[in-house]
Motif scaffolding. Structure first.
Motif, PDB file in Angstrom:
ATOM      1  N   LEU A  88      43.831  24.379  40.328  1.00 20.88           N
ATOM      2  CA  LEU A  88      43.608  25.495  40.519  1.00 20.88           C
ATOM      3  C   LEU A  88      43.117  25.743  41.772  1.00 20.88           C
ATOM      4  O   LEU A  88      43.634  26.776  42.476  1.00 20.88           O
ATOM      5  CB  LEU A  88      42.547  25.845  39.588  1.00 20.88           C
ATOM      6  CG  LEU A  88      42.631  26.020  38.088  1.00 20.88           C
ATOM      7  CD1 LEU A  88      41.366  26.339  37.397  1.00 20.88           C
ATOM      8  CD2 LEU A  88      43.439  27.301  38.047  1.00 20.88           C
ATOM      9  N   SER A 140      45.188  27.743  44.474  1.00 17.16           N
ATOM     10  CA  SER A 140      44.386  29.013  45.141  1.00 17.16           C
ATOM     11  C   SER A 140      44.818  28.943  46.740  1.00 17.16           C
ATOM     12  O   SER A 140      44.919  29.675  47.649  1.00 17.16           O
ATOM     13  CB  SER A 140      42.974  28.688  45.045  1.00 17.16           C
ATOM     14  OG  SER A 140      42.231  29.480  45.748  1.00 17.16           O
ATOM     15  N   VAL A 198      38.126  30.237  42.912  1.00 13.33           N
ATOM     16  CA  VAL A 198      38.238  29.622  41.588  1.00 13.33           C
ATOM     17  C   VAL A 198      36.934  29.762  40.870  1.00 13.33           C
ATOM     18  O   VAL A 198      35.891  29.478  41.648  1.00 13.33           O
ATOM     19  CB  VAL A 198      38.634  28.092  41.842  1.00 13.33           C
ATOM     20  CG1 VAL A 198      38.577  27.508  40.418  1.00 13.33           C
ATOM     21  CG2 VAL A 198      39.943  27.834  42.267  1.00 13.33           C
ATOM     22  N   LEU A 245      41.739  30.997  38.489  1.00 12.77           N
ATOM     23  CA  LEU A 245      42.028  31.319  39.566  1.00 12.77           C
ATOM     24  C   LEU A 245      42.033  32.865  39.878  1.00 12.77           C
ATOM     25  O   LEU A 245      42.586  33.696  39.088  1.00 12.77           O
ATOM     26  CB  LEU A 245      43.275  30.763  40.026  1.00 12.77           C
ATOM     27  CG  LEU A 245      43.977  30.961  41.557  1.00 12.77           C
ATOM     28  CD1 LEU A 245      45.100  29.666  41.734  1.00 12.77           C
ATOM     29  CD2 LEU A 245      44.457  32.342  41.767  1.00 12.77           C
TER      30      LEU A 245
END
Length: 817
Positions: A648, A652, A674, A688
């Motif tokens: 994640l 991101s 996140v 996310l």
């Protein structure tokens, strides 16, 4: 050998291993046509006396279209004579007209306005023996403003002053000017996109309403150097059909384009990192300045400009008078002096942000350095178009940063040279924006039940919401403005704030900065750089809008570390991608700088930390969350729960860097995070978030939400084609920002989990396939540097947005400015 050839030879001799590609953009012969037969003799003689004996083909076409009062948009390259294209037919008609009409000329920046005032004023003085031209902006003295509104036939301004200074006072001060208005000229029309463009579109709606009241019906004349959809864009911006002139008849010299990637080197501890762009740009700037090659170097951020300038002159005082920095935040007199000195040749090199990307006349330049990708293909061509205007040859050097898009482009030069220019988009009926402008329109003239310039259910529901909030009140067949506040105040066309923090040293103001930027730049003990000097921030008072600084002599700069909290307050739309849940809606963002790092110049090592004790910056916006498929989460948890966070945070990082290129935004317009989201009752999972950095939302995140597959595919390509083995800042950095967990940090530093887990997540999202990530436990050594029915779902959706926008607007009114 010419001086520009010497610079090419210097580059090839000193950086042979860093040059990944060298392309030659072939010269283009111009297409010339004689003056139109209807041109006034005085005007023809003036042009001939100035060495102009013919027109480019696009100038000729523009003359006929504008002379016939057609709405016209002209798209041609930088330095192709766009100003003459629109001013020639307008001035020709002005000379022949009795009584004289008026013309409104809008430029996106004050610097460009002042630059054009000099050029147009000189031509008017020569042709008409009249100086009925003036600039009406924030720098214009109060007594001069009154004189301009009464006597000027040509008024140069910007959308901000039109919004807050002209339209609210149209009946008292601008009635004569607006009643005679025949042409509205909008230069650099491609800049009116996204949130800014949506605001400006509503300003023009208000302008046309007011013109109709005073009996005028002006036509529009627009120009742009770079835009992928000019006809569609101006049609959306003004809700009118335009005659599009996109055949460029101007000549262009040969241009040599180099793609350069700084070297990867090993640090003292054995880790690897890529050198900064300064390792290439600094020696080139010094060599070019020494050989009197007129140069411009573009950087993305203000302090990058200052740091590069400081590095160039460090130990080389002979360059102090030849090389200068140029950026936003400088005082008006400082900006104008730099522009004049560069035009006159007093300085031969300017290091600038995109503040000089637009068509300010700074003379002929020969060398352009791009310190990193400027953010869009349009900006790339706009910036390199500043060189080679009249010379026989120009040199352009693109120096890549350690950003994903930069590395992709330096390794795929054809992407830049062959990719179409991005399309501009906006939404004039964005509920958050229209709710800010309808009270302004009602203040200028009462709203009718049916408005020519406001159509559809958005207008009807917006008026109902304004009635509920007692902003307007019915009066016969109209709706009058009923609030006690001045409606234009608090409506900032360019962002979330409408004022600046003044930076002063002793008793002298040396610069200014917006309050959001000040939180991350002017906190106590921060190093602020200004025209090559370093200052330390002693006291930032956000309420008084002042910051006190003192000069210091230190060998480091400071960077703030921000902490954010993101919460999804209301859901607007949901969709599924191979089992993963995407939720678009309204988001609350709380951002606060917590501490700052002291970073040594040149070596970039951290040499200290300090706390930041400022109030958080909080706003409501729109965005979406991405919750991975349950099966994928379960599969990762069986192996190592940390893999979920690694994926994640990695996605991101790369999504924030790449997604803006899909919506012609800037990296500053979009943010990612996140954070936790409720997946089921009393069950919270990491998700996310991607959201707009503009209060109320402006559509960037919504567009990425709609095109998420394209965004993920771009991320996948960048990761696959990156040459690193364990992840790097160019694709997915081994330790993405925002992580505050020692065990997760240890995993990411000692393995390639960050890039592998991110790839795994993208594969699942795009293909629905869940693979077991194979993690190599070897230290990477790399560190990051018509009214609808009440049951209609669309009507409910619109009404929800309008009511939410009304709350946002009410908060702005209550805010102390």
């Amino acid at each position: 050998m010419s001086n520009i050839d010497k610079v090419s030879r210097f580059l090839e001799f000193n950086f042979p291993d860093n040059i990944l590609s060298n392309k030659t953009l072939e010269p283009v012969n111009g297409e010339f046509l004689p003056f139109p037969a209807s041109i006034n003799e005085v005007l023809r003689n003036t042009l001939t006396d100035n060495g102009i004996k013919s027109l480019y083909s696009h100038q000729n076409e523009a003359f006929e279209s504008i002379n016939n009062e057609q709405d016209t948009v002209l798209v041609s390259q930088t330095a192709s004579g766009k100003t003459l294209s629109f001013f020639l037919p307008i001035l020709n008609k002005y000379i022949n007209s009795k009584p004289p009409f008026s013309v409104l000329l809008l430029y996106p920046t004050k610097a460009l306005s002042r630059d054009q005032e000099g050029a147009l004023g000189k031509l008017m003085q020569t042709v008409t023996r009249s100086g009925k031209i003036g600039t009406f902006d924030g720098d214009t003295p109060v007594n001069e403003r009154t004189n301009i509104s009464r006597t000027a036939d040509f008024v140069i301004t910007n959308p901000d002053m039109l919004h807050s200074g002209v339209l609210p006072n149209h009946n008292r001060k601008w009635k004569s000017f607006l009643s005679r208005l025949k042409y509205i000229v909008i230069d650099e029309v491609h800049t009116y996109r996204g949130a800014f463009g949506s605001h400006v579109s509503n300003v023009f709606r208000r302008l046309l309403r007011v013109c109709e009241i005073h009996g005028s019906s002006p036509s529009f004349v627009c120009s742009s150097a770079t835009i992928g959809n000019p006809g569609e864009h101006v049609n959306t911006l003004f809700d009118r059909e335009f005659h599009v002139i996109d055949r460029d008849g101007a000549p262009r010299p040969e241009r040599n384009l180099y793609f350069v990637n700084p070297s990867i080197v090993s640090g003292a501890a054995g880790g690897q990192f890529r050198k900064g762009t300064g390792s290439i740009s600094i020696p080139i700037i010094r060599y070019a300045a020494k050989n009197n090659v007129r140069t411009i170097c573009f950087c993305r951020a203000r302090q990058q400009v200052e740091r590069l300038y400081r590095a160039v002159i460090d130990g080389h005082p002979e360059f102090r008078e030849k090389v200068k920095p140029y950026r936003g935040g400088l005082l008006p007199n400082e900006r104008r002096k730099l522009e004049q000195d560069l035009f006159n040749g007093k300085i031969n090199t300017i290091i600038s942000t995109n503040a000089l990307e637009l068509g300010i006349d700074i003379g002929d330049l020969d060398l352009c350095l791009l310190s990193g990708h400027p953010g869009s293909i349009a900006s790339f061509w706009q910036q390199i178009g500043r060189v080679g205007r009249k010379s026989s040859k120009a040199l352009i050097v693109f120096i890549a940063k350690d950003a994903p898009v930069d590395q992709y482009m330096v390794n795929h030069p054809g992407f830049i040279t062959n990719a179409p220019v991005e399309q501009a988009w906006l939404s004039a009926n964005n509920p958050y924006i229209i709710m800010q402008h309808l009270p302004c329109a009602a203040y200028e003239h009462p709203l009718r039940t049916e408005e020519r310039y406001y159509k559809g259910d958005v207008y009807n529901q917006a008026v109902e919401v304004l009635k509920e909030n007692r902003i307007v009140t019915p009066y016969r067949d109209y709706y009058r403005y009923a609030d006690s506040n001045y409606p234009a105040k608090g409506v900032n066309l360019r962002g979330m704030t409408d004022y600046n923090i003044e930076i002063y040293c002793n008793t002298e103001v040396i610069g200014e900065l917006d309050p959001i930027g000040a939180r991350g730049t002017l906190y106590k003990d921060a190093i602020y750089q200004h025209l090559g000097r370093r200052y330390m921030s002693l006291d930032l008072d956000l309420d008084k809008k002042l910051c006190k600084v003192d000069p210091v002599n230190v060998d480091y700069y400071t960077e703030a570390v921000w902490e954010s909290r993101v919460v999804m307050n209301d859901i607007e739309e949901e969709k599924d991608i191979n089992g993963s849940k995407l939720t678009f809606g309204y988001i609350n963002v709380n951002k606060q700088p917590k501490l700052f790092k002291k970073i040594r110049e040149r070596s970039f090592e951290n040499i200290g930390y300090g706390p930041i004790t400022l109030a958080p910056f909080e706003y409501d916006t729109t965005g979406f969350s991405m919750l991975p498929d349950k099966s994928w989460i379960a599969a990762m948890e069986k192996i190592d729960k940390r893999y979920i966070s690694a994926a994640l945070y990695g996605l991101s990082y790369i999504l924030k860097k790449t997604a803006p290129s899909l919506c012609m935004g800037d990296i500053k317009d979009i943010d990612t995070d996140v954070s936790l989201i409720e997946s089921e009752k009393s069950s919270w999972k990491s998700s996310l978030y991607l959201f707009d950095t503009h209060e109320g939302g402006v559509g960037y995140a919504e567009k990425i939400f709609e095109n998420i597959i394209d965004a993920l595919k771009l991320c996948q390509i960048i990761i696959k084609e990156c040459q690193c083995k364990f992840g790097c800042p160019s694709c997915v950095t081994p330790l993405p920002p925002g992580i505050d967990n020692e065990k997760l940090e240890q995993l990411l530093i000692e393995t390639d989990a960050s890039v592998v887990c991110t790839q795994n997540l993208i594969t699942m999202l795009l293909e629905g396939r869940i693979d077991v990530p194979v993690i190599r436990e070897e230290a990477s050594g790399i560190r990051q540097t018509s009214k609808l029915s009440d049951d209609d779902p669309e009507a409910k959706k619109l009404n929800t947005r309008l009511k939410y926008a009304a709350k946002v607007m009410q908060k702005k009114r209550e805010r102390t400015h």
